[in-house]
Write a protein that holds these residues in place. Sequence first.
Motif, PDB file in Angstrom:
ATOM      1  N   CYS A   9       4.950   1.376  -6.308  1.00  0.00           N
ATOM      2  CA  CYS A   9       3.592   1.792  -6.661  1.00  0.00           C
ATOM      3  C   CYS A   9       2.763   0.596  -7.130  1.00  0.00           C
ATOM      4  O   CYS A   9       1.591   0.457  -6.760  1.00  0.00           O
ATOM      5  N   ALA A  12       1.831  -1.369  -4.068  1.00  0.00           N
ATOM      6  CA  ALA A  12       0.803  -0.676  -3.288  1.00  0.00           C
ATOM      7  C   ALA A  12      -0.557  -0.790  -3.967  1.00  0.00           C
ATOM      8  O   ALA A  12      -1.581  -0.989  -3.304  1.00  0.00           O
ATOM      9  N   CYS A  13      -0.575  -0.669  -5.291  1.00  0.00           N
ATOM     10  CA  CYS A  13      -1.830  -0.798  -6.037  1.00  0.00           C
ATOM     11  C   CYS A  13      -2.415  -2.203  -5.895  1.00  0.00           C
ATOM     12  O   CYS A  13      -3.633  -2.361  -5.695  1.00  0.00           O
ATOM     13  N   CYS A  16      -3.741  -2.648  -2.379  1.00  0.00           N
ATOM     14  CA  CYS A  16      -4.985  -1.894  -2.239  1.00  0.00           C
ATOM     15  C   CYS A  16      -6.125  -2.606  -2.963  1.00  0.00           C
ATOM     16  O   CYS A  16      -7.235  -2.717  -2.433  1.00  0.00           O
ATOM     17  N   CYS A  50      -7.068   0.404  -9.306  1.00  0.00           N
ATOM     18  CA  CYS A  50      -5.752  -0.043  -8.826  1.00  0.00           C
ATOM     19  C   CYS A  50      -5.207  -1.173  -9.692  1.00  0.00           C
ATOM     20  O   CYS A  50      -4.021  -1.195 -10.020  1.00  0.00           O
ATOM     21  N   CYS A  75      -8.463   6.183  -4.476  1.00  0.00           N
ATOM     22  CA  CYS A  75      -8.068   5.684  -3.156  1.00  0.00           C
ATOM     23  C   CYS A  75      -8.504   6.640  -2.045  1.00  0.00           C
ATOM     24  O   CYS A  75      -8.961   6.191  -0.986  1.00  0.00           O
ATOM     25  N   CYS A 100      -1.696   3.630  -0.585  1.00  0.00           N
ATOM     26  CA  CYS A 100      -1.613   3.629  -2.051  1.00  0.00           C
ATOM     27  C   CYS A 100      -1.713   5.058  -2.597  1.00  0.00           C
ATOM     28  O   CYS A 100      -0.958   5.431  -3.494  1.00  0.00           O
ATOM     29  N   CYS A 104       1.091   6.843  -4.835  1.00  0.00           N
ATOM     30  CA  CYS A 104       0.718   7.340  -6.168  1.00  0.00           C
ATOM     31  C   CYS A 104       1.041   8.826  -6.297  1.00  0.00           C
ATOM     32  O   CYS A 104       1.508   9.264  -7.353  1.00  0.00           O
TER      33      CYS A 104
END
Length: 111
Positions: A9, A12-13, A16, A50, A75, A100, A104
């Motif tokens: 996560c 990914a954040c 993003c 993010c 997102c 993302c 999440c």
Amino acid sequence: MIQEKYRECIQACLACMNACNYCYVSSLKEYDLAMLRECIRLDRECAEICSFVAEALSRSTPFAKELCELCAKACDACAEECGKHEHHHCKQCEQSCRRCAEICRGMITAA
């Protein structure tokens, strides 16, 4: 050890956030800024959210579920707006935001 369960996560954040920041800067260079106004606004919001969520998860925040829920919503909104535009940077941002948001949402059920 707790951060390990948040690793995907967090990554990914951060990805993003980078995509949103790139889209934001690239959009400012486009000819028709009025058409991209909402995209630019949501890029900035999503990037900030993010970034904050990645930082909070790295500290093992007790608010992981709530923050991931907010991040997924931001997102989704950014992806929807970027999806309206044909620019390459918008398409990349849309993909990163969708990924993302999905990760999440997985954190919400796991947290």
